[in-house]
Scaffold this motif. Structure first.
Motif, PDB file in Angstrom:
ATOM      1  N   VAL A  33      20.385 116.030  85.242  1.00  0.00           N
ATOM      2  CA  VAL A  33      20.504 115.078  86.242  1.00  0.00           C
ATOM      3  C   VAL A  33      21.387 113.752  85.565  1.00  0.00           C
ATOM      4  CG1 VAL A  33      18.052 115.415  86.304  1.00  0.00           C
ATOM      5  CG2 VAL A  33      18.411 114.329  84.400  1.00  0.00           C
ATOM      6  N   PHE A  34      22.097 114.477  84.155  1.00  0.00           N
ATOM      7  CA  PHE A  34      22.848 113.852  83.567  1.00  0.00           C
ATOM      8  C   PHE A  34      24.451 113.619  84.147  1.00  0.00           C
ATOM      9  CE2 PHE A  34      20.164 113.961  80.356  1.00  0.00           C
ATOM     10  CZ  PHE A  34      19.280 112.467  79.744  1.00  0.00           C
ATOM     11  N   VAL A  35      24.312 114.683  85.835  1.00  0.00           N
ATOM     12  CA  VAL A  35      25.726 114.839  86.282  1.00  0.00           C
ATOM     13  C   VAL A  35      25.727 114.500  87.623  1.00  0.00           C
ATOM     14  CG1 VAL A  35      26.498 116.348  84.789  1.00  0.00           C
ATOM     15  CG2 VAL A  35      25.305 117.480  86.261  1.00  0.00           C
ATOM     16  N   GLY A  36      24.295 114.269  88.107  1.00  0.00           N
ATOM     17  CA  GLY A  36      23.669 114.050  89.584  1.00  0.00           C
ATOM     18  C   GLY A  36      24.516 112.782  89.322  1.00  0.00           C
ATOM     19  N   PRO A  37      23.487 111.829  90.637  1.00  0.00           N
ATOM     20  CA  PRO A  37      24.212 110.885  91.182  1.00  0.00           C
ATOM     21  C   PRO A  37      23.328 109.893  90.325  1.00  0.00           C
ATOM     22  CG  PRO A  37      23.577 111.812  93.326  1.00  0.00           C
ATOM     23  CD  PRO A  37      23.543 112.513  91.808  1.00  0.00           C
ATOM     24  N   THR A  38      22.268 110.099  89.775  1.00  0.00           N
ATOM     25  CA  THR A  38      21.023 109.227  89.145  1.00  0.00           C
ATOM     26  C   THR A  38      22.043 108.552  87.435  1.00  0.00           C
ATOM     27  OG1 THR A  38      20.333 110.965  87.976  1.00  0.00           O
ATOM     28  CG2 THR A  38      19.440 109.761  90.314  1.00  0.00           C
ATOM     29  N   ALA A  39      23.117 109.931  87.156  1.00  0.00           N
ATOM     30  CA  ALA A  39      23.679 109.863  85.980  1.00  0.00           C
ATOM     31  C   ALA A  39      24.253 108.510  85.495  1.00  0.00           C
ATOM     32  CB  ALA A  39      24.538 110.616  85.459  1.00  0.00           C
ATOM     33  N   GLY A  40      25.004 107.134  85.893  1.00  0.00           N
ATOM     34  CA  GLY A  40      25.178 106.447  85.306  1.00  0.00           C
ATOM     35  C   GLY A  40      23.439 105.470  85.487  1.00  0.00           C
ATOM     36  N   PHE A  41      22.509 105.672  85.975  1.00  0.00           N
ATOM     37  CA  PHE A  41      21.472 104.721  85.446  1.00  0.00           C
ATOM     38  C   PHE A  41      21.117 104.854  84.358  1.00  0.00           C
ATOM     39  CE2 PHE A  41      22.118 103.594  90.134  1.00  0.00           C
ATOM     40  CZ  PHE A  41      22.103 102.584  89.989  1.00  0.00           C
ATOM     41  N   MET A  47      27.697 106.487  90.069  1.00  0.00           N
ATOM     42  CA  MET A  47      27.893 106.674  91.463  1.00  0.00           C
ATOM     43  C   MET A  47      29.172 106.759  91.934  1.00  0.00           C
ATOM     44  SD  MET A  47      24.220 105.341  93.591  1.00  0.00           S
ATOM     45  CE  MET A  47      25.229 103.580  93.428  1.00  0.00           C
ATOM     46  N   ALA A  48      30.019 105.704  91.374  1.00  0.00           N
ATOM     47  CA  ALA A  48      31.391 106.024  91.978  1.00  0.00           C
ATOM     48  C   ALA A  48      32.061 106.895  91.801  1.00  0.00           C
ATOM     49  CB  ALA A  48      32.432 105.172  91.383  1.00  0.00           C
ATOM     50  N   ILE A  49      32.583 108.224  90.250  1.00  0.00           N
ATOM     51  CA  ILE A  49      32.368 109.066  89.935  1.00  0.00           C
ATOM     52  C   ILE A  49      31.515 110.531  91.271  1.00  0.00           C
ATOM     53  CG2 ILE A  49      32.284 110.568  88.080  1.00  0.00           C
ATOM     54  CD1 ILE A  49      33.158 108.157  86.388  1.00  0.00           C
ATOM     55  N   VAL A  50      30.366 109.937  90.412  1.00  0.00           N
ATOM     56  CA  VAL A  50      30.053 111.667  91.501  1.00  0.00           C
ATOM     57  C   VAL A  50      29.347 111.689  92.911  1.00  0.00           C
ATOM     58  CG1 VAL A  50      27.568 113.017  91.645  1.00  0.00           C
ATOM     59  CG2 VAL A  50      28.378 111.662  89.219  1.00  0.00           C
TER      60      VAL A  50
END
Length: 183
Positions: free
Chosen positions: A78-86, A133-136
């Motif tokens: 979960v720390f490398v997916g789209p939600t990681a930044g959140f 999200m920008a990164i992932v």
């Protein structure tokens, strides 16, 4: 000290329980969940330091693989997916929310807690979420920031609910509002 540890653990558990509520999945991989209400409450009730510690405890539990995020998610993935930044943003979101609660004492608790939740739990959180999200998702920062707009109406409602719950707690048990205590 023991009380602080208990409060931190309790609020980590509150956020985990809020993850049991059904999530609303969006097309870009970041769900709408009730857990951000818990992040806001960590700051408004526990204050900056304890609120951030509650989030760190929850993220440790997630990293260990326990499925405590909405949709029964957990683990390092979960720390490398789209939600990681959140997820990373939950820590500064709770801290900023709590810091505003600690410093702004001249207004009614409901107002301060709602405004603190909007600033910390929405603005600060979205900054981290959009960057993640920008990164992932390989999008520009403005494109990712535009995606976060889907969350605004629900998060404003959560900020108001956090304000009302915090105010109710302040009236019922003033000593329980650690964000306003001198300790």
């Amino acid at each position: 000290m023991e009380k602080s540890v208990a409060h931190v653990a309790l609020f980590a558990a509150v956020i985990a329980v809020l993850g049991l509520l059904p999530k609303i999945s969006l097309g870009f991989g970041v769900p709408i969940t009730a857990q951000t209400l818990g992040v806001m409450l960590c700051g408004t009730i526990l204050g900056a330091r304890r609120g951030a510690m509650a989030i760190l405890l929850l993220l440790l539990i997630v990293a260990l693989g326990l499925p405590v995020l909405a949709g029964a998610r957990g683990g390092l993935g979960v720390f490398v997916g789209p939600t990681a930044g959140f997820l990373v943003g939950w820590v500064p979101a709770a801290f900023v929310t709590g810091l505003i609660m600690e410093k702004w004492r001249g207004a009614p608790v409901a107002l301060v807690a709602s405004v603190a939740s909007i600033i910390g739990g929405i603005l600060v959180l979205y900054a981290f979420g959009a960057a993640g999200m920008a990164i992932v998702l390989n999008k520009s920062l403005p494109e990712a920031a535009a995606l976060t707009l889907a969350f605004v109406p629900g998060d404003i409602v959560k900020a108001i609910v956090a304000g009302l719950l915090t105010s109710g707690l302040a009236r019922a048990r003033p000593s329980s509002l650690l964000s306003r205590s001198s300790a």
